[in-house]
Design an enzyme around this catalytic site. Structure first.
Site, PDB file in Angstrom:
ATOM      1  N   PHE A 296     113.359 106.017 -60.733  1.00  0.00           N
ATOM      2  CA  PHE A 296     112.163 106.518 -60.056  1.00  0.00           C
ATOM      3  C   PHE A 296     112.498 107.899 -59.496  1.00  0.00           C
ATOM      4  O   PHE A 296     113.040 108.027 -58.402  1.00  0.00           O
ATOM      5  CB  PHE A 296     111.757 105.550 -58.949  1.00  0.00           C
ATOM      6  CG  PHE A 296     110.405 105.832 -58.383  1.00  0.00           C
ATOM      7  CD1 PHE A 296     109.279 105.676 -59.163  1.00  0.00           C
ATOM      8  CD2 PHE A 296     110.257 106.253 -57.082  1.00  0.00           C
ATOM      9  CE1 PHE A 296     108.026 105.937 -58.647  1.00  0.00           C
ATOM     10  CE2 PHE A 296     109.012 106.515 -56.559  1.00  0.00           C
ATOM     11  CZ  PHE A 296     107.896 106.358 -57.336  1.00  0.00           C
ATOM     12  N   ALA A 297     112.188 108.928 -60.266  1.00  0.00           N
ATOM     13  CA  ALA A 297     112.578 110.292 -59.928  1.00  0.00           C
ATOM     14  C   ALA A 297     111.600 110.895 -58.918  1.00  0.00           C
ATOM     15  O   ALA A 297     110.391 110.875 -59.119  1.00  0.00           O
ATOM     16  CB  ALA A 297     112.619 111.150 -61.193  1.00  0.00           C
ATOM     17  N   HIS A 298     112.166 111.466 -57.837  1.00  0.00           N
ATOM     18  CA  HIS A 298     111.333 112.089 -56.819  1.00  0.00           C
ATOM     19  C   HIS A 298     112.203 112.944 -55.920  1.00  0.00           C
ATOM     20  O   HIS A 298     113.427 112.903 -55.988  1.00  0.00           O
ATOM     21  CB  HIS A 298     110.596 111.035 -55.986  1.00  0.00           C
ATOM     22  CG  HIS A 298     111.521 110.138 -55.210  1.00  0.00           C
ATOM     23  ND1 HIS A 298     112.254 109.137 -55.813  1.00  0.00           N
ATOM     24  CD2 HIS A 298     111.859 110.103 -53.897  1.00  0.00           C
ATOM     25  CE1 HIS A 298     112.987 108.515 -54.902  1.00  0.00           C
ATOM     26  NE2 HIS A 298     112.775 109.087 -53.724  1.00  0.00           N
ATOM     27  N   ALA A 299     111.566 113.713 -55.072  1.00  0.00           N
ATOM     28  CA  ALA A 299     112.244 114.503 -54.055  1.00  0.00           C
ATOM     29  C   ALA A 299     111.360 114.495 -52.814  1.00  0.00           C
ATOM     30  O   ALA A 299     110.294 113.870 -52.800  1.00  0.00           O
ATOM     31  CB  ALA A 299     112.495 115.934 -54.541  1.00  0.00           C
TER      32      ALA A 299
END
Length: 298
Positions: free
Chosen positions: A66-69
């Site tokens: 789950f890619a995020h920043a």
């Protein structure tokens, strides 16, 4: 599930994408966020830097990242992307590699996407639905699963029904025969548990923190799983679950009974004065159940 479909337009879905490594996988997810107007290219760089600085904690379940920043000016609006890889790649996670599904999230703030994240976590926690999402032939088929036509609609409607949530969680737990005993302990043992610190105590509602690097994505997956287990136990009214980031968690640790997080984030947190428990699969009810049993000695 309309909120989830709204955040994930069909134009933000790519299936069987060929990449060389985890950075290219995140770039693929970030590129779709850019194409659909959710973020700028800067946000893709921020997602990559998040892994470089915090480790592969965003691989929240086997095969799923789950890619995020953090919310930043690079986020133009809250949105998601969905990338299924032609061949899995390694992110460096000790137990959940290799990754074949990368979902990207660009969030304007820490609350705008909470309902959608809970919905997605519930879908991925259900083996049949997770498989249907993994096997979707195209963006339309994927959206059909998310929207819940026919039999899938029943599954996705369950979170709106409190009793159905309990039944679903119980069916996912190996120790369901102990439910009555556990609920009795929570409901009737308030006086005895006050001394041991268990949630039946009438002194206060306990707090459990679920922690990720940014407080906007993976911690919400874990929060959802934890709340389902607490609901099955009958402890929901005794325990509040808060999803947060590493910085906030250090300040809030003194208010919590326990912190649940990934192995990478646990290392980052270090000693915070309360137990820090590592969860490998953020969508696994049985794993969270075992950790709670150990925490509360039940």
């Amino acid at each position: 599930m309309a909120a989830l479909n709204d955040l994930l337009p069909q134009a933000a879905v790519r299936l069987d994408v060929r990449v060389a490594d985890w950075r290219e996988a995140i770039c693929a997810a970030g590129g779709l966020l850019v194409e659909t107007g959710a973020a700028t290219d800067t946000y893709t760089a921020e997602m990559i830097r998040n892994v470089e600085e915090n480790g592969p904690y965003l691989v929240v379940a086997p095969g799923f990242a789950f890619a995020h920043a953090r919310p930043s000016p690079a986020v133009l609006r809250t949105g998601m992307s969905w990338v299924r890889l032609e061949q899995p790649v390694e992110f460096g996670h000790e137990s959940n590699d290799p990754v074949q599904l990368v979902v990207g999230l660009a969030a304007e703030d820490s609350g705008a996407h909470t309902a959608a994240m809970a919905a997605l976590a519930q879908l991925l926690a259900d083996p049949a639905t997770a498989r249907a999402l993994q096997d979707a032939a195209g963006p339309e088929a994927l959206h059909a699963v998310l929207a819940g036509p026919e039999g899938e609609r029943e599954r996705e409607d369950r979170p709106r029904d409190e009793e159905a949530v309990r039944e679903r969680a119980a069916s996912d737990e190996p120790a369901s025969e102990q439910t009555a005993t556990e609920q009795a302990t929570a409901d009737e043992g308030a006086t005895d548990q006050a001394a041991s610190g268990q949630p039946g105590s009438a002194r206060a509602v306990h707090t459990i923190l679920t922690v990720c690097g940014n407080g906007v994505g993976t911690s919400l997956f874990l929060k959802n799983t934890l709340e389902q287990v607490l609901d099955r136990w009958g402890w929901s009214r005794h325990v509040t679950v808060e999803a947060t980031d590493t910085i906030s968690a250090k300040g809030k640790a003194s208010e919590a009974v326990v912190i649940l997080t990934s192995r990478e984030i646990a290392r980052t947190l270090g000693e915070v004065g309360v137990p820090v428990r590592v969860v490998e699969d953020f969508t696994s009810g049985p794993e969270v159940d075992r950790i709670l049993r150990d925490t509360y000695d039940v």
